[in-house]
Motif scaffolding. Structure first.
Motif, PDB file in Angstrom:
ATOM      1  N   ALA A  13      39.213  25.711  32.484  1.00 17.65           N
ATOM      2  CA  ALA A  13      39.547  26.582  31.346  1.00 17.65           C
ATOM      3  C   ALA A  13      38.764  27.881  31.464  1.00 17.65           C
ATOM      4  O   ALA A  13      37.921  28.048  32.349  1.00 17.65           O
ATOM      5  N   GLY A  14      39.055  28.809  30.557  1.00 10.72           N
ATOM      6  CA  GLY A  14      38.260  30.014  30.405  1.00 10.72           C
ATOM      7  C   GLY A  14      38.229  30.905  31.626  1.00 10.72           C
ATOM      8  O   GLY A  14      39.226  31.078  32.331  1.00 10.72           O
ATOM      9  N   ILE A  15      37.051  31.487  31.891  1.00  8.98           N
ATOM     10  CA  ILE A  15      36.899  32.413  33.008  1.00  8.98           C
ATOM     11  C   ILE A  15      37.150  31.705  34.331  1.00  8.98           C
ATOM     12  O   ILE A  15      37.714  32.295  35.266  1.00  8.98           O
ATOM     13  N   GLY A  16      36.773  30.441  34.450  1.00  7.38           N
ATOM     14  CA  GLY A  16      37.013  29.708  35.688  1.00  7.38           C
ATOM     15  C   GLY A  16      38.488  29.600  36.008  1.00  7.38           C
ATOM     16  O   GLY A  16      38.910  29.844  37.148  1.00  7.38           O
ATOM     17  N   ALA A  17      39.301  29.227  35.023  1.00  7.75           N
ATOM     18  CA  ALA A  17      40.750  29.143  35.230  1.00  7.75           C
ATOM     19  C   ALA A  17      41.326  30.523  35.530  1.00  7.75           C
ATOM     20  O   ALA A  17      42.218  30.665  36.373  1.00  7.75           O
ATOM     21  N   ALA A  18      40.818  31.549  34.846  1.00  9.33           N
ATOM     22  CA  ALA A  18      41.292  32.918  35.091  1.00  9.33           C
ATOM     23  C   ALA A  18      40.968  33.358  36.514  1.00  9.33           C
ATOM     24  O   ALA A  18      41.786  33.997  37.182  1.00  9.33           O
ATOM     25  N   LEU A  19      39.783  33.024  36.996  1.00 13.33           N
ATOM     26  CA  LEU A  19      39.416  33.366  38.375  1.00 13.33           C
ATOM     27  C   LEU A  19      40.316  32.629  39.364  1.00 13.33           C
ATOM     28  O   LEU A  19      40.740  33.201  40.380  1.00 13.33           O
ATOM     29  N   ALA A  20      40.619  31.373  39.088  1.00 14.07           N
ATOM     30  CA  ALA A  20      41.528  30.627  39.961  1.00 14.07           C
ATOM     31  C   ALA A  20      42.891  31.301  40.006  1.00 14.07           C
ATOM     32  O   ALA A  20      43.504  31.426  41.079  1.00 14.07           O
ATOM     33  N   ASP A 214      41.136  37.170  31.830  1.00 13.71           N
ATOM     34  CA  ASP A 214      41.836  37.737  32.979  1.00 13.71           C
ATOM     35  C   ASP A 214      41.180  39.047  33.425  1.00 13.71           C
ATOM     36  O   ASP A 214      40.990  39.273  34.627  1.00 13.71           O
ATOM     37  N   HIS A 215      40.832  39.910  32.463  1.00 18.45           N
ATOM     38  CA  HIS A 215      40.180  41.176  32.810  1.00 18.45           C
ATOM     39  C   HIS A 215      38.833  40.914  33.487  1.00 18.45           C
ATOM     40  O   HIS A 215      38.523  41.518  34.529  1.00 18.45           O
ATOM     41  N   VAL A 216      38.043  40.027  32.914  1.00 24.15           N
ATOM     42  CA  VAL A 216      36.734  39.705  33.493  1.00 24.15           C
ATOM     43  C   VAL A 216      36.899  39.151  34.906  1.00 24.15           C
ATOM     44  O   VAL A 216      36.155  39.522  35.825  1.00 24.15           O
ATOM     45  N   ALA A 217      37.886  38.285  35.104  1.00 26.94           N
ATOM     46  CA  ALA A 217      38.101  37.687  36.419  1.00 26.94           C
ATOM     47  C   ALA A 217      38.481  38.738  37.455  1.00 26.94           C
ATOM     48  O   ALA A 217      37.991  38.716  38.590  1.00 26.94           O
ATOM     49  N   ARG A 218      39.346  39.675  37.072  1.00 21.15           N
ATOM     50  CA  ARG A 218      39.760  40.710  38.024  1.00 21.15           C
ATOM     51  C   ARG A 218      38.587  41.630  38.382  1.00 21.15           C
ATOM     52  O   ARG A 218      38.435  42.015  39.557  1.00 21.15           O
ATOM     53  N   VAL A 219      37.780  41.968  37.394  1.00 23.95           N
ATOM     54  CA  VAL A 219      36.591  42.779  37.673  1.00 23.95           C
ATOM     55  C   VAL A 219      35.660  42.049  38.644  1.00 23.95           C
ATOM     56  O   VAL A 219      35.140  42.630  39.599  1.00 23.95           O
TER      57      VAL A 219
END
Length: 266
Positions: A13-20, A214-219
């Motif tokens: 979930a969260g930032i981890g899922a977004a990074l994936a 999503d924004h944090v993951a892309r950065v």
């Protein structure tokens, strides 16, 4: 076709899922790990169907000191190589140092401090040997601020992760292995639901202070690709980090003390 493969911890979930998701969008194969198997399987199925990549699920509880070794052994047993490592798993306890279960403190240290160190040490040598690797450690804006009363260990643990990332970034310079500490501020995930502060933080801070996962993951993905030692998403978060760095200790402590009181933690 041989694609790069990234191991993402705390991927359910969260930032981890977004990074994936961001790595899948960029054509990377995935190894997803967390405690919650159904959530990992659902994410793996989604990303394989959407992006045509391979996503392997290996559940693990990184609070177990033996988990990093067991995880890397299972990866090796399956004949998989790891080109990228995202140390994202984490949680906090906000009821106060004296009220929190000591077992929770031990788990925080294991998950957010010991596991990233162990996984980096286990996986980085092969990256160096191949001349390519990406290590992204998800720290926090809290690691650049004075520690907050009530959530006493979270900031110091994240500060350690930032410093360790910077040291490893320097040590691996020129090897083809990039190391970056990602330091998000308030992010729209279930993190604050898990630690019981959702109502307080939503009332204490305006919508414009919040960023999407999503924004944090892309950065973060862009920063580790560019081999930046540290990145803090958001102009205001960088302002706050700068203030904390340059303000006298007494003033900075009053600032974070006000934050804790807004969250009704001290």
């Amino acid at each position: 076709m041989n694609r790069r493969r990234v191991l993402v911890t705390g991927a359910s979930a969260g930032i981890g899922a977004a990074l994936a998701r961001v790595y899948a969008q960029r054509g990377w194969d995935l190894i997803l790990t967390a405690r919650r198997t159904p959530a990992l399987v659902a994410l793996a199925d989604e990303l394989m169907a959407t992006h045509g990549i391979e996503a392997v699920v290996i559940p693990a509880d990184l609070a177990d000191p033996q988990a990093p070794a067991a995880l890397t052994a299972e990866i090796s047993r399956r004949g998989l190589s790891v080109d990228g490592l995202v140390n994202n798993a984490g949680f906090s306890r906000t009821e106060g140092f004296l009220k929190a279960d000591p077992a929770d403190h031990a788990a925080m240290i294991a998950v957010m401090l010991s596991a990233p160190v162990a996984l980096s040490r286990m996986l980085a040598p092969a990256m160096v040997e191949r001349g390519y690797g990406r290590i992204l450690n998800v720290a926090s804006l809290a690691g650049q601020m004075p520690a907050t009363g009530g959530d006493t260990l979270y900031g110091p643990i994240k500060s350690f992760l930032i410093k360790a990332s910077q040291g490893l970034h320097l040590e691996l310079a020129g090897t083809g292995v990039h190391v970056t500490a990602l330091c998000p501020g308030y992010t729209l995930t279930e993190f604050h639901d898990a630690n019981g502060t959702r109502q307080e933080v939503s009332a204490a801070y305006p919508a414009w202070m919040w960023q999407t996962a999503d924004h944090v993951a892309r950065v973060g993905c862009d920063a580790v690709e560019a081999n930046r030692p540290r990145v803090t998403p958001g102009v205001m978060n960088n302002v706050l980090a700068g203030l904390a760095k340059h303000l006298p200790d007494a003033v900075a402590l009053r600032m974070v003390g006000g934050h804790a009181r807004r969250l009704k933690r001290i």
